[in-house]
Write a protein that holds these residues in place. Structure first.
Motif, short mmCIF file in Angstrom:
data_model
loop_
_atom_site.label_atom_id
_atom_site.label_comp_id
_atom_site.label_asym_id
_atom_site.label_seq_id
_atom_site.Cartn_x
_atom_site.Cartn_y
_atom_site.Cartn_z
N PHE A 14 37.62 23.17 20.57
CA PHE A 14 38.90 22.54 20.32
C PHE A 14 39.56 23.27 19.16
N LEU A 15 40.85 23.56 19.31
CA LEU A 15 41.63 24.29 18.31
C LEU A 15 41.20 25.74 18.15
N ALA A 16 40.55 26.28 19.15
CA ALA A 16 40.31 27.72 19.20
C ALA A 16 41.40 28.32 20.07
N GLY A 17 42.38 28.95 19.44
CA GLY A 17 43.52 29.48 20.18
C GLY A 17 43.18 30.69 21.00
N ASP B 264 61.84 15.78 23.14
CA ASP B 264 62.07 15.65 21.70
C ASP B 264 60.93 16.32 20.93
N PRO B 265 60.84 17.65 21.01
CA PRO B 265 59.69 18.34 20.42
C PRO B 265 59.57 18.17 18.91
N ASP B 266 60.68 18.05 18.20
CA ASP B 266 60.61 17.92 16.74
C ASP B 266 59.90 16.62 16.35
N ALA B 267 60.22 15.52 17.03
CA ALA B 267 59.59 14.24 16.71
C ALA B 267 58.10 14.26 17.06
N VAL B 268 57.77 14.84 18.20
CA VAL B 268 56.37 14.89 18.60
C VAL B 268 55.58 15.81 17.67
N ARG B 269 56.19 16.92 17.28
CA ARG B 269 55.49 17.83 16.37
C ARG B 269 55.22 17.16 15.02
N ALA B 270 56.14 16.36 14.55
CA ALA B 270 55.93 15.65 13.30
C ALA B 270 54.72 14.73 13.40
N LEU B 271 54.56 14.06 14.53
CA LEU B 271 53.38 13.22 14.74
C LEU B 271 52.11 14.06 14.77
N ALA B 272 52.17 15.20 15.43
CA ALA B 272 51.01 16.07 15.51
C ALA B 272 50.60 16.56 14.13
N VAL B 273 51.55 16.93 13.32
CA VAL B 273 51.26 17.38 11.96
C VAL B 273 50.56 16.28 11.18
N ALA B 274 51.06 15.05 11.30
CA ALA B 274 50.48 13.94 10.55
C ALA B 274 49.08 13.58 11.04
N GLN B 275 48.86 13.64 12.34
CA GLN B 275 47.60 13.15 12.90
C GLN B 275 46.51 14.21 12.97
N MET B 276 46.86 15.48 12.96
CA MET B 276 45.87 16.53 13.15
C MET B 276 45.49 17.26 11.86
N GLY B 277 46.13 16.92 10.77
CA GLY B 277 45.91 17.66 9.53
C GLY B 277 44.48 17.63 9.03
N TYR C 221 41.74 18.04 10.48
CA TYR C 221 40.87 19.09 11.02
C TYR C 221 40.81 20.30 10.10
N ALA C 222 41.89 20.57 9.38
CA ALA C 222 41.92 21.72 8.48
C ALA C 222 40.97 21.56 7.31
N GLN C 223 40.47 20.34 7.07
CA GLN C 223 39.53 20.11 5.98
C GLN C 223 38.08 20.34 6.41
N ILE C 224 37.85 20.54 7.70
CA ILE C 224 36.49 20.75 8.21
C ILE C 224 36.24 22.26 8.31
N VAL D 250 40.97 32.65 12.08
CA VAL D 250 40.84 33.70 13.09
C VAL D 250 42.10 33.77 13.95
N GLU D 251 42.64 32.60 14.29
CA GLU D 251 43.84 32.56 15.13
C GLU D 251 45.08 32.98 14.36
N GLY D 252 45.03 32.88 13.02
CA GLY D 252 46.18 33.25 12.20
C GLY D 252 47.21 32.15 12.06
N VAL D 253 46.77 30.87 12.13
CA VAL D 253 47.68 29.75 11.96
C VAL D 253 47.24 28.94 10.75
N GLY D 254 48.21 28.25 10.13
CA GLY D 254 47.92 27.52 8.91
C GLY D 254 47.62 26.06 9.10
N HIS D 255 48.07 25.49 10.20
CA HIS D 255 47.89 24.05 10.43
C HIS D 255 47.43 23.83 11.86
N PRO D 256 46.52 22.88 12.09
CA PRO D 256 46.08 22.63 13.47
C PRO D 256 47.21 22.35 14.44
#
Length: 302
Positions: free
Chosen positions: A185-188, A217-230, A232-235, A244-250
């Motif tokens: 999961f989250l391996a791009g 409404d991608p902006d609204a959904v992306r805001a939810l994703a940012v809030a709910q998936m953050g 994972y970046a602590q693991i 490895v994927e070159g992204v900063g946030h899940p």
């Protein structure tokens, strides 16, 4: 190439009975033409193997699986017993997905010592394989001991594929030797093609779990994703694969937008070597968007 979904998808909060709701959503997935449904496991929530057994029995021919059951602190004989029961209940359509979990998250939850993960994975898979083959198990490892009184068999419960949520080099090495594939999961796409696909022998399943939502409404959904998936970046394991994927946030890996955006994004995973894709977080905002997403992706890869 096949495509499936993971449940819960994010829209079960108001359900009066979670199991009933998951079974209803499984039927919706099957009716949409999706090939598999996989159930997640949290420390205190629905039992993923039990729900998969019910879902597979109600939907003959649909592959059901777990995405994923943490090995810690579950003894492999207990997991194997539940798995062979699910396999018998589904007529041979169950796949067991397991993962090591995170020491920082699971350790405080259960309050017992977290074992050395790679050694534990190897020993755990060894016991599972012996049980699923119908062999007599007599195993003494450093992290697992298993001495059941006789062969552990359940009629109709054999031939269970085992998939590991492996992303690091050592876990992938063990997975390649003892399991049937990996479910990252989250391996791009870049991480898949550079680190995961080359690490596994040919013929192993590579099941990429990908957040995907078709929406107007991608902006609204992306805001939810940012809030709910953050979180994972602590693991550490997720943080490394994101680097490895070159992204900063899940949430940067979430496919959010119109039909073309989502389908083009999914194609990149198949191009990178995925044998299967599971779309996740599809109901992060609404059941309507979940169903719309399932309808859009259901014929993809068929």
């Amino acid at each position: 190439m096949t495509i499936g979904v993971t449940l819960p998808a994010g829209d079960t909060g108001s359900a009066p009975n979670l199991v009933d709701e998951l079974l209803a959503q499984t039927r919706q997935a099957a009716d949409a033409g999706l090939k598999s449904v996989w159930f997640s496991q949290l420390p205190l929530s629905q039992d993923a193997i039990a729900v998969a057994a019910l879902a597979g029995r109600e939907n003959p021919g649909l592959e059901v699986g777990t995405s994923v059951v943490p090995t810690y602190p579950r003894h492999p004989l207990l997991v194997a017993s539940a798995a062979v029961t699910a396999q018998a209940a589904t007529g041979g359509n169950f796949t067991l997905g397991i993962g090591l979990g995170s020491k920082g998250f699971l350790g405080p939850v259960y309050g017992v010592e977290y074992p050395p993960p790679i050694r534990h994975l190897r020993e755990y898979l060894t016991v599972l394989r012996q049980v699923f083959a119908g062999d007599a198990v007599d195993f003494d490892g450093e992290t697992v001991q298993a001495h059941p009184p006789g062969p552990s068999t359940v009629a109709g419960g054999g031939d269970i594929p085992v998939i590991v949520a492996a992303m690091g080099p050592q876990a992938l090495r063990v997975t390649g030797e003892l399991a049937d594939g990996t479910l990252p999961f989250l391996a791009g796409p870049r991480a898949l093609s550079r680190e995961i696909v080359p690490a596994l022998p040919e013929g192993k399943r590579i099941i990429a779990a990908v957040p995907a939502i078709v929406t107007d409404d991608p902006d609204a959904v992306r805001a939810l994703a940012v809030a709910q998936m953050g979180f994972y970046a602590q693991i550490p394991s997720y943080r490394r694969i994101l680097e490895v994927e070159g992204v900063g946030h899940p949430a940067d890996l979430a496919l959010i937008g119109d039909e073309k955006t989502v389908l083009n994004g999914l194609q990149r995973y198949y191009d990178a070597g995925a044998t299967d894709v599971l779309v996740s977080q599809t109901g992060i905002r609404s059941s309507e968007e979940r169903l719309r997403t399932w309808e859009v992706v259901s014929s993809f890869g068929s």
